[in-house]
Scaffold this motif. Structure first.
Motif, PDB file in Angstrom:
ATOM      1  N   GLY A 130       6.458   7.825 -12.387  1.00  0.00           N
ATOM      2  CA  GLY A 130       5.642   7.119 -13.358  1.00  0.00           C
ATOM      3  C   GLY A 130       4.443   6.450 -12.723  1.00  0.00           C
ATOM      4  N   THR A 131       3.748   5.666 -13.542  1.00  0.00           N
ATOM      5  CA  THR A 131       2.621   4.873 -13.066  1.00  0.00           C
ATOM      6  C   THR A 131       2.948   3.407 -13.319  1.00  0.00           C
ATOM      7  N   PHE A 132       2.786   2.579 -12.291  1.00  0.00           N
ATOM      8  CA  PHE A 132       3.227   1.186 -12.312  1.00  0.00           C
ATOM      9  C   PHE A 132       2.040   0.296 -11.956  1.00  0.00           C
ATOM     10  N   ARG A 133       1.764  -0.703 -12.801  1.00  0.00           N
ATOM     11  CA  ARG A 133       0.528  -1.468 -12.686  1.00  0.00           C
ATOM     12  C   ARG A 133       0.794  -2.959 -12.869  1.00  0.00           C
ATOM     13  N   ALA A 134       0.076  -3.775 -12.106  1.00  0.00           N
ATOM     14  CA  ALA A 134       0.201  -5.227 -12.236  1.00  0.00           C
ATOM     15  C   ALA A 134      -1.157  -5.869 -11.986  1.00  0.00           C
ATOM     16  N   ALA A 135      -1.489  -6.867 -12.804  1.00  0.00           N
ATOM     17  CA  ALA A 135      -2.696  -7.663 -12.587  1.00  0.00           C
ATOM     18  C   ALA A 135      -2.300  -8.910 -11.809  1.00  0.00           C
ATOM     19  N   ILE A 136      -2.888  -9.079 -10.630  1.00  0.00           N
ATOM     20  CA  ILE A 136      -2.458 -10.126  -9.704  1.00  0.00           C
ATOM     21  C   ILE A 136      -3.671 -10.873  -9.160  1.00  0.00           C
ATOM     22  N   LYS A 137      -3.527 -12.185  -9.047  1.00  0.00           N
ATOM     23  CA  LYS A 137      -4.485 -13.026  -8.328  1.00  0.00           C
ATOM     24  C   LYS A 137      -3.739 -13.591  -7.126  1.00  0.00           C
ATOM     25  N   VAL A 138      -4.134 -13.175  -5.937  1.00  0.00           N
ATOM     26  CA  VAL A 138      -3.381 -13.455  -4.716  1.00  0.00           C
ATOM     27  C   VAL A 138      -3.748 -14.834  -4.166  1.00  0.00           C
ATOM     28  N   THR A 139      -2.772 -15.501  -3.573  1.00  0.00           N
ATOM     29  CA  THR A 139      -3.035 -16.803  -2.962  1.00  0.00           C
ATOM     30  C   THR A 139      -4.055 -16.689  -1.833  1.00  0.00           C
ATOM     31  N   GLU A 140      -4.835 -17.754  -1.634  1.00  0.00           N
ATOM     32  CA  GLU A 140      -5.750 -17.806  -0.502  1.00  0.00           C
ATOM     33  C   GLU A 140      -5.181 -18.640   0.640  1.00  0.00           C
ATOM     34  N   VAL A 141      -3.987 -19.204   0.442  1.00  0.00           N
ATOM     35  CA  VAL A 141      -3.343 -20.006   1.483  1.00  0.00           C
ATOM     36  C   VAL A 141      -2.732 -19.067   2.521  1.00  0.00           C
ATOM     37  N   ALA A 142      -3.115 -19.231   3.771  1.00  0.00           N
ATOM     38  CA  ALA A 142      -2.649 -18.331   4.827  1.00  0.00           C
ATOM     39  C   ALA A 142      -1.157 -18.519   5.099  1.00  0.00           C
ATOM     40  N   GLY A 143      -0.495 -17.396   5.440  1.00  0.00           N
ATOM     41  CA  GLY A 143       0.890 -17.480   5.892  1.00  0.00           C
ATOM     42  C   GLY A 143       1.933 -16.987   4.921  1.00  0.00           C
ATOM     43  N   THR A 144       1.541 -16.118   3.958  1.00  0.00           N
ATOM     44  CA  THR A 144       2.522 -15.575   3.016  1.00  0.00           C
ATOM     45  C   THR A 144       2.296 -14.078   2.822  1.00  0.00           C
ATOM     46  N   CYS A 145       3.281 -13.447   2.205  1.00  0.00           N
ATOM     47  CA  CYS A 145       3.187 -12.048   1.787  1.00  0.00           C
ATOM     48  C   CYS A 145       3.404 -11.987   0.282  1.00  0.00           C
TER      49      CYS A 145
ATOM     50  N   SER B  66      -1.831 -12.947   3.386  1.00  0.00           N
ATOM     51  CA  SER B  66      -2.960 -13.863   3.211  1.00  0.00           C
ATOM     52  C   SER B  66      -3.576 -14.292   4.538  1.00  0.00           C
ATOM     53  N   ALA B  67      -2.814 -14.240   5.625  1.00  0.00           N
ATOM     54  CA  ALA B  67      -3.368 -14.598   6.935  1.00  0.00           C
ATOM     55  C   ALA B  67      -4.398 -13.579   7.414  1.00  0.00           C
ATOM     56  N   GLN B  68      -4.410 -12.390   6.807  1.00  0.00           N
ATOM     57  CA  GLN B  68      -5.370 -11.357   7.201  1.00  0.00           C
ATOM     58  C   GLN B  68      -6.722 -11.514   6.506  1.00  0.00           C
TER      59      GLN B  68
ATOM     60  N   PRO C 122      -7.868  -7.094   3.404  1.00  0.00           N
ATOM     61  CA  PRO C 122      -7.044  -5.885   3.448  1.00  0.00           C
ATOM     62  C   PRO C 122      -5.829  -5.959   2.528  1.00  0.00           C
ATOM     63  N   VAL C 123      -5.399  -4.780   2.085  1.00  0.00           N
ATOM     64  CA  VAL C 123      -4.128  -4.625   1.386  1.00  0.00           C
ATOM     65  C   VAL C 123      -3.326  -3.596   2.172  1.00  0.00           C
ATOM     66  N   ASN C 124      -2.029  -3.835   2.305  1.00  0.00           N
ATOM     67  CA  ASN C 124      -1.152  -2.962   3.079  1.00  0.00           C
ATOM     68  C   ASN C 124      -0.337  -2.088   2.131  1.00  0.00           C
ATOM     69  N   LEU C 125      -0.448  -0.782   2.301  1.00  0.00           N
ATOM     70  CA  LEU C 125       0.209   0.200   1.442  1.00  0.00           C
ATOM     71  C   LEU C 125       1.262   0.913   2.280  1.00  0.00           C
ATOM     72  N   VAL C 126       2.505   0.908   1.793  1.00  0.00           N
ATOM     73  CA  VAL C 126       3.617   1.331   2.642  1.00  0.00           C
ATOM     74  C   VAL C 126       4.630   2.149   1.853  1.00  0.00           C
ATOM     75  N   LEU C 127       5.147   3.200   2.494  1.00  0.00           N
ATOM     76  CA  LEU C 127       6.389   3.835   2.067  1.00  0.00           C
ATOM     77  C   LEU C 127       7.430   3.516   3.128  1.00  0.00           C
ATOM     78  N   GLN C 128       8.392   2.671   2.777  1.00  0.00           N
ATOM     79  CA  GLN C 128       9.493   2.415   3.708  1.00  0.00           C
ATOM     80  C   GLN C 128      10.396   3.646   3.717  1.00  0.00           C
ATOM     81  N   SER C 129      10.765   4.093   4.909  1.00  0.00           N
ATOM     82  CA  SER C 129      11.444   5.375   5.052  1.00  0.00           C
ATOM     83  C   SER C 129      12.422   5.318   6.216  1.00  0.00           C
ATOM     84  N   SER C 130      13.064   6.445   6.488  1.00  0.00           N
ATOM     85  CA  SER C 130      13.944   6.527   7.658  1.00  0.00           C
ATOM     86  C   SER C 130      13.156   6.270   8.934  1.00  0.00           C
TER      87      SER C 130
END
Length: 299
Positions: free
Chosen positions: A70-85, A104-106, A115-123
């Motif tokens: 499927g297609t999965f979508r979210a509208a998000i406003k990310v924190t500017e405080v450093a030190g979280t994911c 946010s530290a990046q 930056p945004v980190n895009l990941v497929l967790q895998s073996s």
């Protein structure tokens, strides 16, 4: 969650108090301030105070586990405080997971690096100690906007042989191969920190808040009953109206309001009454609750 399970120098404790609902004040205006002032939406908080060796964090998850292609979508406003994911992701297990993660530290407002980190967790990432950054299924993409300044729509399309990531309808990356998941799972939004210097860093020096305006999920269900419904209803995929367009980055568009698009689907309101209760549905959407749309892709 202990620091061992959290994979950092601090553990994490997910608390209901750290998920704060701020419904829209005017049910007819989607982008106005919330009832409590400030941005409307589900506020996901990471606390700055360490409690019994743990960082207080937040998460929302669907209880249904049958979210397939499927297609999965979210509208998000990310924190500017450093030190979280801040994370928007699909999950089956630790080796079948699709992640959009903001560290946010990046962020660097001085040089416009977000930056945004895009990941497929895998073996492969499991064998690397769940550090996917050196695997083929990891991309760090710099966004052309400041994700802390406003809401933006982040999206991933989970297909049979690939996963495609987007921001505001623009493709960021696509991943193929054996790391693409092969079964159903569920959706989550989380905001956390464990002090890991290689990822979230932190904990934050002040309380940090990431805000979610909406979540939309258009997907094939893995449930036998839903698949049987599809076979009985979709007898001619080439017929007029057999496919429904899903507009990009449109916060006010939900299949629930569209006539003849949610027949026999699971929605918050029944089809007959949904169109007349748009405002109430918006309020419900912004009440710290994930809204699973009609099964729009293929069903």
């Amino acid at each position: 969650m202990s620091m061992h399970d959290a994979r950092g120098p601090y553990g994490e404790t997910f608390t209901l108090q750290n998920v704060v609902s701020n419904n829209i004040a005017d049910i007819n205006v989607f982008n106005e301030p919330g009832e409590k002032g400030g941005d409307a939406g589900a506020h996901l908080v990471v606390g700055s105070e360490i409690v019994n060796g743990m960082v207080t964090t937040s998460e929302i998850a669907t209880t249904d586990l049958h979210f397939f292609y499927g297609t999965f979508r979210a509208a998000i406003k990310v924190t500017e405080v450093a030190g979280t994911c801040s994370a928007f992701f699909w999950y089956f297990n630790d080796t079948q997971e699709i992640d959009i993660e903001f560290l946010s530290a990046q962020f660097n407002k001085d040089n416009g690096t977000f930056p945004v980190n895009l990941v497929l967790q895998s073996s492969e990432s499991s064998e690397a100690g769940f550090d996917a950054s050196n695997t083929k299924d990891f991309r760090r993409v710099n966004l052309p906007f400041d994700p802390t300044a406003d809401f933006h729509e982040y999206r991933f399309d989970y297909l049979e042989k690939e996963v495609i990531f987007y921001a505001d309808g623009k493709e960021l990356a696509r991943m193929t191969g054996s790391s693409v998941p092969t079964g159903p799972g569920h959706l989550l939004l989380s905001h956390w920190s464990n002090g890991n210097p290689g990822w979230s860093r932190g904990p934050p020096k002040t309380d940090a808040t990431t805000i979610v305006s909406y979540v939309k999920a258009y997907f094939n269900s893995s449930m036998d009953s839903r698949q049987a419904d599809f076979v009985s209803r979709c007898t001619d995929p080439a017929a007029e109206g057999a496919f429904c367009d899903v507009p990009d980055n449109d916060p006010t568009y939900f299949f629930t309001y569209q006539q003849n698009m949610t027949n026999n689907q699971t929605t918050y309101l029944d089809d007959e009454n949904a169109a007349g209760c748009v405002g109430f549905w918006w309020s419900f959407m912004l009440g710290a609750t994930l809204a699973s749309s009609a099964w729009a892709i293929g069903l």
